[in-house]
Design an enzyme around this catalytic site. Sequence first.
Site, PDB file in Angstrom:
ATOM      1  N   GLY A   1      -7.353  -0.966   1.150  1.00 27.73           N
ATOM      2  CA  GLY A   1      -8.544  -0.349   0.531  1.00 27.73           C
ATOM      3  C   GLY A   1      -8.584   0.748  -0.616  1.00 27.73           C
ATOM      4  N   CYS A   2      -7.208   1.344  -0.470  1.00 30.80           N
ATOM      5  CA  CYS A   2      -6.946   2.639  -1.471  1.00 30.80           C
ATOM      6  C   CYS A   2      -6.939   1.817  -2.992  1.00 30.80           C
ATOM      7  CB  CYS A   2      -5.943   3.503  -1.257  1.00 30.80           C
ATOM      8  SG  CYS A   2      -6.174   4.317   0.217  1.00 30.80           S
ATOM      9  N   THR A   3      -6.309   0.587  -3.093  1.00 33.30           N
ATOM     10  CA  THR A   3      -6.102  -0.078  -4.248  1.00 33.30           C
ATOM     11  C   THR A   3      -7.655  -0.511  -4.730  1.00 33.30           C
ATOM     12  OG1 THR A   3      -3.856  -0.653  -3.834  1.00 33.30           O
ATOM     13  CG2 THR A   3      -5.152  -2.042  -5.353  1.00 33.30           C
TER      14      THR A   3
ATOM     15  N   ALA B   1      -9.586   2.575  -6.044  1.00 34.59           N
ATOM     16  CA  ALA B   1      -8.965   3.128  -7.467  1.00 34.59           C
ATOM     17  C   ALA B   1      -9.283   2.180  -8.267  1.00 34.59           C
ATOM     18  CB  ALA B   1      -7.226   3.334  -7.373  1.00 34.59           C
TER      19      ALA B   1
END
Length: 149
Positions: free
Chosen positions: A44-46, A49
Amino acid sequence: MALKVGDQVPSFKAKTQTGEKFELSDYIGKPLVIYFYPKDNTPGCTTQACSFRDQYQDFQDVGAEVIGVSGDTQDSHDKFAQKHKLPFILLSDGNKKIRNLFGVPTHFFGLLPGRVTYIIDKKGSIVSVFDSIKATVHIEHALKTVKKM
């Protein structure tokens, strides 16, 4: 206590992914998107970003700067930024000082750091707080908000 719309963004200092000193006061005067995320290199964070990366020029076109914050180390941020060619600032907040200043909540019974995006106007006032664990919806909300400013 969590920051809310109308509050002044608190001043803070940190280190960027490249080890440079960061002072928020140097960025007041332009719209800011400060987003808190749980961890580098997670799916999710990738996705989040890389979505900010893909639309970074749209933020720049309206004079806004994007700043990501998580508890990862400077080294982790540097590798994450290089691997995904992230053009914006990532700040290391291992001691949770910045997260606590903003009052970012945790999710899943306190086990997962929250995912919250703050939009700050040129005067340093918070104009939007967007709290959603869904990584993909933050970018659209942030871009729409800064374009209205």
